[in-house]
Design an enzyme around this catalytic site. Structure first.
Site, short mmCIF file in Angstrom:
data_model
loop_
_atom_site.label_atom_id
_atom_site.label_comp_id
_atom_site.label_asym_id
_atom_site.label_seq_id
_atom_site.Cartn_x
_atom_site.Cartn_y
_atom_site.Cartn_z
N ASP A 138 -10.59 3.18 1.97
CA ASP A 138 -10.60 2.26 3.14
C ASP A 138 -11.38 3.20 4.18
O ASP A 138 -12.44 2.62 5.01
CB ASP A 138 -9.30 1.88 4.03
CG ASP A 138 -8.69 0.63 2.92
OD1 ASP A 138 -9.19 -0.24 2.50
OD2 ASP A 138 -7.50 0.69 3.35
N LYS A 191 0.82 -1.24 -0.01
CA LYS A 191 0.01 0.05 -0.03
C LYS A 191 1.16 1.27 0.02
O LYS A 191 0.51 2.39 -0.71
CB LYS A 191 -0.96 0.04 1.06
CG LYS A 191 -2.10 -1.05 0.89
CD LYS A 191 -3.00 -0.93 2.11
CE LYS A 191 -4.40 -1.66 1.94
NZ LYS A 191 -5.45 -1.54 3.04
N MET A 231 -11.90 -3.40 12.62
CA MET A 231 -11.32 -3.53 11.07
C MET A 231 -11.03 -4.81 10.84
O MET A 231 -11.21 -5.27 9.66
CB MET A 231 -10.19 -2.65 10.75
CG MET A 231 -10.76 -0.95 10.89
SD MET A 231 -9.26 -0.23 10.14
CE MET A 231 -9.82 1.42 10.36
N TYR A 286 -11.68 -8.66 10.15
CA TYR A 286 -12.96 -9.50 9.94
C TYR A 286 -12.55 -11.19 10.17
O TYR A 286 -13.46 -11.91 9.68
CB TYR A 286 -13.63 -9.47 8.56
CG TYR A 286 -12.44 -9.60 7.12
CD1 TYR A 286 -11.86 -8.50 6.71
CD2 TYR A 286 -12.64 -10.72 6.66
CE1 TYR A 286 -11.01 -8.51 5.75
CE2 TYR A 286 -11.97 -11.11 5.37
CZ TYR A 286 -11.13 -9.91 5.04
OH TYR A 286 -10.14 -10.13 3.96
#
Ligand code: ATR
Length: 280
Positions: A108, A71, A221, A223
């Site tokens: 995001d 990223k 955040m 999961y």
């Protein structure tokens, strides 16, 4: 799915990538919309990311989602970046233009706000302080999104206080050490976990969630697992919760729009597909 010579190609790049949920979401939307498009996973070796992306310039693909560990590199190689990508200091979306340039974006934070809107519809980021746990890329994106949404009291809590201060200062937010969490929770309308603690196999944070008001919304955040130790603790206290899968789907919506030029159809229940893929 039929693939023609005119198929619009997008995908997700990361390493590892085989557990990515994004191909399931995007291909389900493409199929439901009857579009001539495909979304593929790309596993790229560290050190080859920039060469890989450069080779796609000029419309070879319409766009890429970017996940760990690329990223930061994605933001660095782009020709232009949105405010939210620069603030997050990370890009999860690269849009490839016909002229060969690349635009970096970060959806995001938007995904997080969409998750709140879906699972805690009464939540208003302008209504009071929000607390973000952690000081990595996820935390930066969340802080920028809350500030953009009009929240005037963002509180960043982190194990390493200096990293929280680095994020807080340019945004006019406040920084707290982990042992000051109860102070940060006082009066909060929401708490968001953006640390990697609580990921499958890693120990959870030990937090005084009872210091939040009963009306506070608690979000994670992470999961995997879907019900993290933090969300289980929040439920035990009777707090409303928002899960990381809603955020994953929330960030995919604007990605799809950027890659394929239209809003994903609502006729397919992508959350049900994702839950099935998670074995739930
Ligand atoms: P991102 O994926 O959002 O970029 P990251 O850069 O991996 O995240 O950052 C992980 C965050 O989780 C950090 O804020 C880290 O705290 P430090 O800055 O002090 O390292 C936090 N974190 C990870 N494990 C933790 C734990 N066991 N206890 C507290 N914080 C933890």
């Amino acid at each position: 799915m039929s693939i023609s010579g005119a198929t619009r190609v997008a995908g997700v790049v990361g390493r590892p990538i085989s557990h990515s949920m994004s191909p399931i979401l995007h291909n389900a939307w493409l199929a439901a919309a009857g579009m001539d498009g495909v979304y593929v996973p790309f596993s790229v070796q560290p050190g080859r990311f920039t060469a890989f992306v450069d080779s796609l310039r000029g419309g070879t693909v319409s766009g890429l989602n970017v996940t760990l560990p690329f990223k930061g590199e994605a933001l660095a190689l782009a020709d232009e970046a949105t405010f939210r990508a620069r603030t997050a200091d990370a890009a999860n979306v690269l849009v490839f233009r016909e002229d060969g340039t690349i635009l970096a974006d970060n959806t995001d934070g938007l995904g997080m706000l969409r998750a709140f809107a879906e699972q805690a519809p009464g939540f208003d980021p302008k209504a009071g302080p929000v607390v973000i746990l952690g000081a990595g890329g996820g935390s930066r994106g969340a802080a920028a999104a809350f500030v953009e949404a009009g929240c005037r009291d963002v509180r960043i809590v982190n194990r390493t206080l200096t990293k929280a201060q680095d994020i807080a200062e340019p945004l006019g937010a406040a920084a707290f050490a982990l042992n000051e969490a109860a102070k940060a929770f006082d009066g909060a309308v929401a708490v968001v976990n953006a640390t990697s603690a609580g990921l499958s196999g890693s120990p959870a944070l030990d937090l005084p969630l009872e210091a939040t008001p009963p009306s506070a919304v608690i979000m994670d955040m992470v999961y995997k697992p879907l019900k993290t130790p933090l969300l289980a603790q929040a439920e035990g206290l009777g707090r409303q919760t928002v899960d990381g899968l809603a955020m994953l789907i929330g960030q995919a919506v604007p990605s799809f729009e950027a890659f394929y030029g239209q809003t994903p159809p609502e006729s397919v229940d992508v959350r049900a597909l994702a839950l099935k893929a998670l074995g739930l």
